[in-house]
Design an enzyme around this catalytic site. Structure first.
Site, mmCIF file in Angstrom:
data_model
loop_
_atom_site.group_PDB
_atom_site.id
_atom_site.type_symbol
_atom_site.label_atom_id
_atom_site.label_comp_id
_atom_site.label_asym_id
_atom_site.label_seq_id
_atom_site.Cartn_x
_atom_site.Cartn_y
_atom_site.Cartn_z
ATOM 1 N N HIS A 1 -12.632 -7.954 -5.292
ATOM 2 C CA HIS A 1 -12.534 -7.195 -6.541
ATOM 3 C C HIS A 1 -13.733 -7.423 -7.447
ATOM 4 O O HIS A 1 -14.092 -6.557 -8.247
ATOM 5 C CB HIS A 1 -11.240 -7.564 -7.254
ATOM 6 C CG HIS A 1 -10.031 -7.266 -6.438
ATOM 7 N ND1 HIS A 1 -9.735 -7.953 -5.275
ATOM 8 C CD2 HIS A 1 -9.064 -6.340 -6.570
ATOM 9 C CE1 HIS A 1 -8.638 -7.456 -4.752
ATOM 10 N NE2 HIS A 1 -8.205 -6.483 -5.514
ATOM 11 N N GLU B 1 0.841 -1.215 0.000
ATOM 12 C CA GLU B 1 0.000 0.000 0.000
ATOM 13 C C GLU B 1 0.867 1.253 0.000
ATOM 14 O O GLU B 1 0.551 2.224 -0.689
ATOM 15 C CB GLU B 1 -0.930 -0.002 1.213
ATOM 16 C CG GLU B 1 -1.946 -1.130 1.222
ATOM 17 C CD GLU B 1 -2.743 -1.248 -0.061
ATOM 18 O OE1 GLU B 1 -3.111 -2.366 -0.419
ATOM 19 O OE2 GLU B 1 -2.969 -0.223 -0.741
HETATM 20 C C1 LIG Z 1 -3.644 -5.262 -1.403
HETATM 21 C C2 LIG Z 1 -4.502 -5.078 -2.329
HETATM 22 C C3 LIG Z 1 -5.144 -3.745 -2.515
HETATM 23 SE SE1 LIG Z 1 -4.614 -2.899 -4.147
HETATM 24 C C4 LIG Z 1 -4.976 -6.189 -3.226
HETATM 25 O O1 LIG Z 1 -6.171 -6.222 -3.511
HETATM 26 N N1 LIG Z 1 -4.140 -7.141 -3.700
HETATM 27 C C5 LIG Z 1 -2.679 -7.198 -3.511
HETATM 28 C C6 LIG Z 1 -2.256 -8.521 -4.101
HETATM 29 C C7 LIG Z 1 -3.387 -9.070 -4.894
HETATM 30 C C8 LIG Z 1 -4.647 -8.285 -4.471
HETATM 31 C C9 LIG Z 1 -5.547 -9.154 -3.588
HETATM 32 O O2 LIG Z 1 -5.519 -8.976 -2.373
HETATM 33 O O3 LIG Z 1 -6.251 -10.019 -4.153
HETATM 34 ZN ZN LIG Z 2 -2.509 -2.489 -4.693
#
Ligand SMILES: C=C(C[SeH])C(=O)N1CCC[C@H]1C(=O)O
Ligand SMILES: [Zn+2]
Length: 597
Positions: free
Chosen positions: A479, A350
């Site tokens: 996501h 982050e």
């Molecule tokens: C840490 C974050 C915020 Se941009 C994230 O969503 N990441 C970082 C690695 C892959 C992805 C996940 O957690 O799925």
């Molecule tokens: Zn990130």
């Protein structure tokens, strides 16, 4: 000579940039207020500000398209107009845009406030994804408990998001069409400015798949020794046994998978706790690394306004995020930090976003983005590649042992591989599923079973229990419900090793022809030459196409799997030998579990 219109356009864009900064600031503040305190009032406020800003942006857009900006000679001016000419979802009629915003906010609320009951005590029903369920998936070695948490989390989120998601797909596709894209998939990929982008990703996956197959086969062999018949010899690996809610990173099950089990395992979680690390100290440690290579310290307001621990008095979106408030001063992180190795790494991840915000803060507002979204995800991880080396962990006192024998170094490389190699198929399949959904190749009645087809085909994992198309397992991943594209992480996991190879060369920590300086033992800590080279790339923001940006740091203009393969070469060799010795089946046969339409 400069056309009269172009001169007028210069004045116009100055004014428009000022208006856009103010709009972005207002919008981000409203979004922050809701994400950090999920109440109806904050939702209403966020929706109102989004509608207001959309109206203003539409009016601005009508002015932008009056200019014949394609004829402009000034590169920066033309590129800014091009970016302004893409309105995005603000092109939707007001009530549809409002509905779309409401849907994604509603799904985020469902995900962020979902609670389940405990495995062994169904009167304790206040367990949230963070920290409780994440900890259970990481630490429990009871397959029944792991199955309970895995299934109940999906029951708590999937069915409640299913219809909302269908409506979200239709509305976002409608917005894409209003921007002259065929669907949202095309609109999301537009940012990579390369019609061959999907082919490049497929080719990278083909180069990386053999390495994944080796670590997958080895881990399945080890898991079978530990869990017995729950794990099949030649089938996909049950997803609930891999230490992570989505089986996207397996480092939490390293301790019974190490290549040299009687040698040292770097257990950062235990060490952080043993040394009484606080959340603040985790972030100060990350900041210290960035400062050591001549990047910037966090501004005072960062420490005042960030939320680095889960509040007790309210509901919040716990998924970690970094925020740019577009006033060149206010930058924040929101993270429900636990004292674990995973959160130690996430803090660096982050803060990498914030360093990028700061490096490009003097660019015109439309250039204050990553060269492409994968760059933004790669900055913090790049630093973590140095931090996680045994050499660095010893430097900052998180590794006690004095010596680095080859077995210890390989154990450490394996643990990093359980994060980096393992992630690749997941980083790819997330948007393979969504691109097909947006393109209509996957219809709502087959959302879930197509998801499990992809999970089996690319990751070689299977659900612990049969699924049906009444379930909606993709929603179990943040996501998907928050409409955050995901191929950016696959890109990041490839290019961060290209960046690492470049900065390690600059720091004299890596030399392709010197076996005493392998890539996986590089640490650029306190090397300002490496930092300055990185800075030059970051300062560009999105002012140039991403091949120009990556060239500034690495001399290459393409994504290239060779750096990742170079970094893991010793592990790849060891895995092939070990799998051969154990006569392990490489790959997986069809799942006996799966999804019933
Ligand atoms: C840490 C974050 C915020 Se941009 C994230 O969503 N990441 C970082 C690695 C892959 C992805 C996940 O957690 O799925
Ligand atoms: Zn990130």
């Amino acid at each position: 000579e400069i056309e009269e219109e172009e001169l007028r356009a210069r004045d116009f864009i100055q004014l428009l940039n000022k208006k856009t900064e103010e709009q972005n600031n207002r919008l981000t503040l409203a979004h922050w207020a809701y994400a950090s305190n999920i109440t109806d009032a904050n939702l209403q406020h966020q929706l109102a500000v989004s509608a207001e800003v959309a109206k203003e942006r539409k009016e601005n857009w009508l002015e932008v398209i009056k200019f014949n900006w394609n004829t402009f000679s000034d590169y920066d001016l033309k590129r800014q107009f091009k970016k302004y000419s893409k309105l995005g979802s603000d092109a939707l009629p007001e009530e549809k845009l409002n509905r779309l915003n409401k849907i994604t906010s509603e799904m985020e609320k469902i995900y962020s406030t979902a609670k389940i009951c405990a495995f062994d005590n169904n009167s304790t029903c206040d367990l949230a994804l963070e920290p409780e369920l994440t900890q259970t998936l990481a630490n429990s070695r009871n397959p029944e408990e792991l199955k309970h948490v895995w299934v109940e989390w999906r029951n708590a989120v999937g069915p409640h998001c299913r219809l909302l998601f269908e409506e979200y797909v239709d509305l976002s596709n409608e917005a894409a069409r209003l921007n002259n894209f065929t669907n949202t998939a095309e609109s999301w990929l537009d940012g990579y400015e390369d019609p061959q982008f999907r082919q490049q990703i497929e080719s990278l996956w083909e180069q990386l798949k053999p390495l994944y197959l080796q670590i997958h086969a080895y881990v399945r062999f080890q898991l079978k020794k530990k869990y017995g018949d729950v794990v099949s010899e030649k089938g996909p690996i049950p997803a609930h046994l891999l230490g992570n809610m989505w089986a996207q990173r397996w480092r939490n099950v390293a301790q019974f998978n190490l290549p040299y089990p009687d040698k040292e395992e770097v257990d950062l979680t235990a060490e952080l706790r043993a040394q009484n690390y606080t959340v603040d100290k985790i972030f100060r440690t990350a900041e210290d690394f960035f400062k050591s290579i001549n990047l910037t310290e966090m501004p005072q307001t960062f420490w005042e306004r960030s939320i680095l621990e889960k509040p007790k008095d309210r509901e919040m979106v716990c998924h970690a995020s970094a925020w740019d408030f577009y006033d060149r001063k206010d930058f924040r992180i929101k993270q429900c930090t636990a004292i674990t190795m995973e959160h130690f790494t996430t803090a660096h991840h982050e803060m990498g976003h914030v360093e990028y915000f700061i490096q490009y803060k003097n660019q015109p507002v439309k250039f204050r983005r990553g060269a492409n979204s994968g760059f933004h995800e790669a900055v913090g991880d790049l630093i973590s590649l140095s931090v996680e080396s045994r050499k660095h962990l010893r430097k900052i006192g998180l590794l006690k042992s004095e010596s680095d024998d080859p077995e210890n170094v390989l154990n450490n490389l394996f643990q990093i591989g359980l994060d980096k190699i393992v992630f690749l198929p997941f980083g790819y399949l997330m948007d393979l599923w969504r691109w097909d959904v947006f393109e209509g190749k996957i219809t709502p009645d087959e959302y879930n079973c197509k998801w499990w087809e992809l999970r089996e085909k690319y990751q070689g994992v299977e659900p612990p229990v049969n699924r049906t198309d009444q379930d909606f397992d993709p929603a179990a991943k943040y996501h998907i419900i928050a409409s955050v594209p995901y191929i950016r992480y696959f890109v990041s996991f490839v290019i961060q090793f290209q960046f690492h190879r470049a900065v390690c060369e600059k720091a004299g920590q890596y030399d392709a022809n010197d076996p005493s300086k392998p890539l996986h033992e590089c640490d650029i800590y306190q090397n300002t030459e490496a930092g300055n080279a990185l800075k030059k790339m970051l300062q560009l923001g999105s002012s140039r196409p991403w091949p120009d940006a990556i060239e500034v740091l690495t001399g290459q203009r393409t994504m290239d799997a060779s750096a990742l393969l170079e970094y893991f070469k010793p592990l790849h060799k060891w895995l092939e030998q070990e799998n051969k010795k154990n006569k392990v089946f490489i790959g997986w046969e069809k799942s006996t579990k799966g999804c019933v339409n």
